[in-house]
Design an enzyme around this catalytic site. Structure first.
Site, short mmCIF file in Angstrom:
data_model
loop_
_atom_site.label_atom_id
_atom_site.label_comp_id
_atom_site.label_asym_id
_atom_site.label_seq_id
_atom_site.Cartn_x
_atom_site.Cartn_y
_atom_site.Cartn_z
N PHE A 255 0.82 -1.23 0.00
CA PHE A 255 0.00 0.00 0.00
C PHE A 255 0.84 1.27 0.00
O PHE A 255 0.38 2.32 0.40
CB PHE A 255 -0.95 0.01 1.20
CG PHE A 255 -1.67 -1.28 1.42
CD1 PHE A 255 -2.63 -1.71 0.52
CD2 PHE A 255 -1.38 -2.08 2.51
CE1 PHE A 255 -3.28 -2.92 0.70
CE2 PHE A 255 -2.04 -3.29 2.71
CZ PHE A 255 -2.99 -3.71 1.79
N GLY A 482 -0.38 -9.06 -4.35
CA GLY A 482 -1.68 -9.62 -4.08
C GLY A 482 -2.74 -9.19 -5.07
O GLY A 482 -3.90 -9.58 -4.95
N ASN A 650 -9.42 -8.44 -15.32
CA ASN A 650 -9.81 -9.64 -14.59
C ASN A 650 -10.91 -9.28 -13.61
O ASN A 650 -10.69 -8.54 -12.65
CB ASN A 650 -8.59 -10.20 -13.84
CG ASN A 650 -8.87 -11.55 -13.18
OD1 ASN A 650 -9.89 -11.74 -12.53
ND2 ASN A 650 -7.94 -12.48 -13.34
N LYS A 652 -12.42 -10.86 -11.33
CA LYS A 652 -12.26 -11.32 -9.94
C LYS A 652 -11.24 -10.47 -9.18
O LYS A 652 -11.52 -10.00 -8.08
CB LYS A 652 -11.85 -12.80 -9.93
CG LYS A 652 -11.73 -13.39 -8.54
CD LYS A 652 -11.43 -14.89 -8.59
CE LYS A 652 -12.64 -15.67 -9.08
NZ LYS A 652 -12.44 -17.14 -8.94
N THR A 653 -10.06 -10.28 -9.75
CA THR A 653 -9.03 -9.53 -9.05
C THR A 653 -9.40 -8.04 -8.96
O THR A 653 -9.07 -7.38 -7.98
CB THR A 653 -7.67 -9.69 -9.72
OG1 THR A 653 -7.75 -9.25 -11.09
CG2 THR A 653 -7.21 -11.14 -9.68
N GLY A 720 -6.62 1.96 -14.10
CA GLY A 720 -6.02 1.73 -12.78
C GLY A 720 -7.09 1.54 -11.73
O GLY A 720 -8.10 2.26 -11.70
N GLY A 722 -6.15 0.03 -8.19
CA GLY A 722 -5.68 -0.22 -6.83
C GLY A 722 -6.01 0.84 -5.81
O GLY A 722 -6.18 0.53 -4.63
N GLU A 723 -6.11 2.12 -6.22
CA GLU A 723 -6.25 3.19 -5.23
C GLU A 723 -7.59 3.90 -5.25
O GLU A 723 -8.00 4.46 -4.23
CB GLU A 723 -5.12 4.20 -5.44
CG GLU A 723 -3.77 3.63 -5.06
CD GLU A 723 -2.61 4.53 -5.43
OE1 GLU A 723 -2.06 5.19 -4.55
OE2 GLU A 723 -2.27 4.56 -6.63
#
Length: 756
Positions: A255, A482, A650, A652-653, A720, A722-723
């Protein structure tokens, strides 16, 4: 050939895997214990290191009594500023060399008697076992000459100064006369918010295994940016970059906390060099708090002026954050306010104060996560003042172009996200009156907030090798924290080349591979994808060139744009060949192609592009809370996030990433805070028993949806993921609490005492 950061062509393969919910490839290794993390690689004659931390905020070491520690059986060495081999100083930060950002602090550890923060490592004990090292470290007795220190953020805030602009980050802005417009506005709110410091609590605490062989260093490390760390270590230890190998196949959460070189990494390598042994240094939880930066605290002012119809006439967003005197970067707290709402008059300003504390660092959506708490809470409060639905207020102020600079949006579907979210969440069932909705004795509240995070790409080098047996090997020094890095890049490569997913192998997490992008700023997937697409295009071109030279090939006379990659080869309406047939006919066992992209010009290109366009992931966060009317306990009972994140590779991810961000945001809203003693700078809750992260009982089912509309200016339409999931979360909770109780909480976390 450089990757073009402009409008890109769509994928050339037949999409079969992109968008599917494919299981993560690293899942079996992690769930069966086969995955090895940084502290799990065996070496003969392995030694263990432990740190001694300073207990003052600022001063000098005038004496170190290490006799008792050295007398412990099994102690190999005790390294101090008096006997440790010297490292070179940390390079100064420069945006002409982004690897310089890898410096966590400017302190040259064990090369000075100076103490710069409470918790600074001042001694390293190396022993035969970790228990021995920790015990011996507890016996070291330092004496200090203390110097005046400023460690209290509130006390230092009046000394804040305007931050210096950073080329690749948003900072201040002025448009029109926001102060005059606010004073003249028929309806206005003017609020002051605060957020506390936060610390990283990854499942895998920071750990390093360091081995020297002459001047060659092998380092096992959980890293978010292998190229930056490699260059930093080479500079600090005075060896060529090629003499440093970093192995980081798995990262157990980060993170932002593992994107820089912190004391544990450097001192493990220093101890290994000093003792001639392989050395492992695994930080305790408290050690992470003492040596790894976290998120800065902040105070923020958001003032909004509007006409009677709810159209903004003024938007003011100012902030104060902190850095350390020996490092840290200002947090771009007002970044989202550049782009969220149309207003003719806008004033944005960021200020910073330097304290005698461990420098702050990146933490999931630095700036946007705490900045959206303030601006989205203020928008909700303005809706209350206007007697208007908070979604309607936001939609009434949705901009056509960048509100400050007039840039075009490459992709923006917030209206669609809110419309879908309102329908799925049952927003029309919300009684707009505060404190009226109930479920038995519980007060029920519903709140919304906008999610926003800019989208960038960084240079990435990728090689793709095509074998005559039909296998495809993708190689790049990417990072797996992850999020499913290897899985999504395999999906992209499989579709680009038209081969089965199971025939694609992805190599990553090794500095010997072509340098990949950092897993920072939500850039890794799109940046690596650009490299994969480019390398695959070159491979197909080379394969066709081979086929054209073979007599009788059904591909002779055809151009690449006339062909489709599918069924393990190149095909047209009248026929085709598999890659294996092409290579076998040419007497080749493989083909390889490389996509190269250098860092030179990246900053200039990013700054120029920002002047012309706004590219960002956005979303609508919907929260329902239940509040006990007697104790004011707050429970999040429902959550829905609808996101516009471009193409989802993806299913799921991506869903997992967005949920993870929301969970982290709920922790920010309701429980997380780092407590710093204002007298001596000591962190008083450096553990998971006292720093309260959410647990399963705190989190309801989180419903996540995304629009899956590609951005036309990025590889495959990626933006993007992740954030963006954490942004807007704290505000959505605060807004739901306001609806349930009638009370506006301006200071995070939202604890019982602030509602009673």
């Amino acid at each position: 050939m450089s990757i073009k950061y402009a409008e890109t062509e769509p994928a050339t393969g037949t999409s079969k895997y992109v968008g599917q919910g494919v299981d993560r490839r690293d899942g079996p290794a992690k769930t069966t214990g086969q995955a090895r993390f940084a502290a799990e690689f065996p070496y003969p004659d392995l030694a263990y290191a432990a740190l001694v931390h300073a207990t003052i905020a600022r001063g000098r070491i005038i004496a170190l009594d290490t006799a008792a520690a050295r007398a412990v059986r099994g102690v190999i060495d005790v390294l101090t500023h008096e006997n440790a081999p010297a490292m070179k100083p940390a390079p100064k930060m420069s945006f002409l060399d982004l690897s310089s950002i890898a410096s966590g602090t400017s302190v040259n550890y064990l090369a000075t008697d100076e103490v710069h923060w409470n918790g600074q490592p001042i001694v390293v004990v190396v022993a035969e076992t970790p228990e021995t090292a920790r015990y011996a470290a507890s016996l070291v007795r330092p004496s200090y000459q203390e110097l005046p220190a400023t460690v209290d953020f509130a006390a230092g805030e009046p000394n804040a100064v305007p931050e210096k602009g950073i080329p690749i980050m948003e900072s201040g802005a002025d448009k029109g006369d926001a102060r005059a417009a606010l004073a003249a506005a028929p309806v206005s709110v003017d609020l002051r918010f605060s957020t506390p410091p936060y610390n990283h609590n990854a499942i895998e605490p920071h750990a390093t295994t360091a081995v020297w062989d002459g001047d060659h260093l092998t380092l096992h490390e959980g890293a978010q940016n292998i190229p930056w760390l490699r260059k930093h270590l080479a500079q600090r230890f005075g060896v060529p970059e090629t003499s440093v190998r970093i192995l980081s196949p798995y990262v157990g959460g980060a993170f932002g906390g593992k994107s820089r070189a912190w004391a544990g990494t450097l001192l493990a390598a220093l101890a290994a060099r000093a003792t001639g042994r392989a050395v492992r240094l695994a930080l305790t939880r408290a050690g992470v708090y003492h040596t790894v930066g976290g998120r800065t605290p902040s105070t923020q002012r958001v003032a909004l002026g509007a006409d009677a119809q709810g159209r903004l006439t003024a938007l003011i967003h100012t902030s104060v954050s902190r850095t350390g005197r020996i490092g840290g970067m200002p947090e771009p707290i007002t970044a989202a306010s550049h782009h969220l709402y149309a207003a003719p008059n806008i004033h944005l300003a960021q200020n910073v104060v330097q304290l005698d504390l461990l420098p702050n660092t990146f933490m999931r959506a630095p700036g946007e996560s705490i900045g959206t708490f303030a601006v989205e809470s203020a928008m909700d409060e303005l809706a209350w003042q206007l007697g208007m639905d908070p979604i309607e207020l936001r939609m009434r102020n949705e901009p056509e172009r960048g509100p400050v600079g007039g840039q075009r949006f490459t992709h923006r579907m917030l209206k669609e996200a809110y419309a879908l979210g309102a329908e799925r969440f049952g927003w029309r069932e919300r009684d707009p009156r505060p404190g009226v909705m109930r479920d038995g004795r519980w007060l029920v509240g519903m709140g919304v907030a906008t999610a926003f995070h800019p989208s960038m790409r960084m240079p990435a080098q990728v090689t793709v090798r095509l074998g005559a047996d039909g296998t495809l090997v993708v190689r790049s020094g990417m990072h797996e924290m992850g999020m499913g890095t290897a899985t999504v890049q395999a999906q992209i490569a499989a579709d680009e080349m038209g081969v089965p997913l199971e025939s694609v192998h992805v190599e990553y997490g090794d500095s010997d591979l072509p340098p990949g992008p950092g897993a920072i700023g939500s850039v890794q997937t799109a940046s690596a994808a650009a490299g994969v697409i480019d390398a695959c295009a070159k491979l197909k071109k080379s394969a066709l060139a081979l086929a054209r030279r073979a007599p009788g090939s059904p591909l002779r006379g055809h151009k690449l744009e006339d062909l489709v990659a599918r069924d393990g080869g190149l095909h047209h309406a009248g026929g085709g060949q598999t890659y294996g047939e092409i290579l076998t006919a040419a007497g080749r066992d493989h083909l390889e192609a490389e996509s190269k992209a250098g860092m030179l010009g990246f900053v200039a290109r990013t700054v120029l592009e920002r002047r012309r366009k706004v590219r960002a992931a956005t979303g609508a966060q919907f929260c329902e809370v239940r509040v006990d009317p007697d104790t004011m306990e707050v429970r999040v009972s429902r959550w829905l996030g609808v996101f516009d994140v471009g193409t989802v590779i993806n299913a799921k991810t991506a869903t997992s990433q967005l949920r993870g961000g929301i969970v982290m945001g709920i922790g920010m809203a309701l429980s997380e805070q780092t407590l710093v003693d204002g007298r001596d700078g000591r962190i008083v809750n450096p553990s998971l028993s006292e720093y309260h992260v959410p647990v399963h009982a705190d989190i309801p089912h989180i419903d996540v949806h995304y629009l899956n509309e590609p951005d036309p200016t990025t590889p495959l339409g990626l933006l993007g993921i992740g954030e963006v999931g954490i942004t807007g979360v704290a505000a959505a909770v605060a807004n739901a609490v306001r609806h349930a109780t009638g009370k506006r909480v301006l200071d995070l976390p939202i604890t019982l005492d602030k509602l009673l």
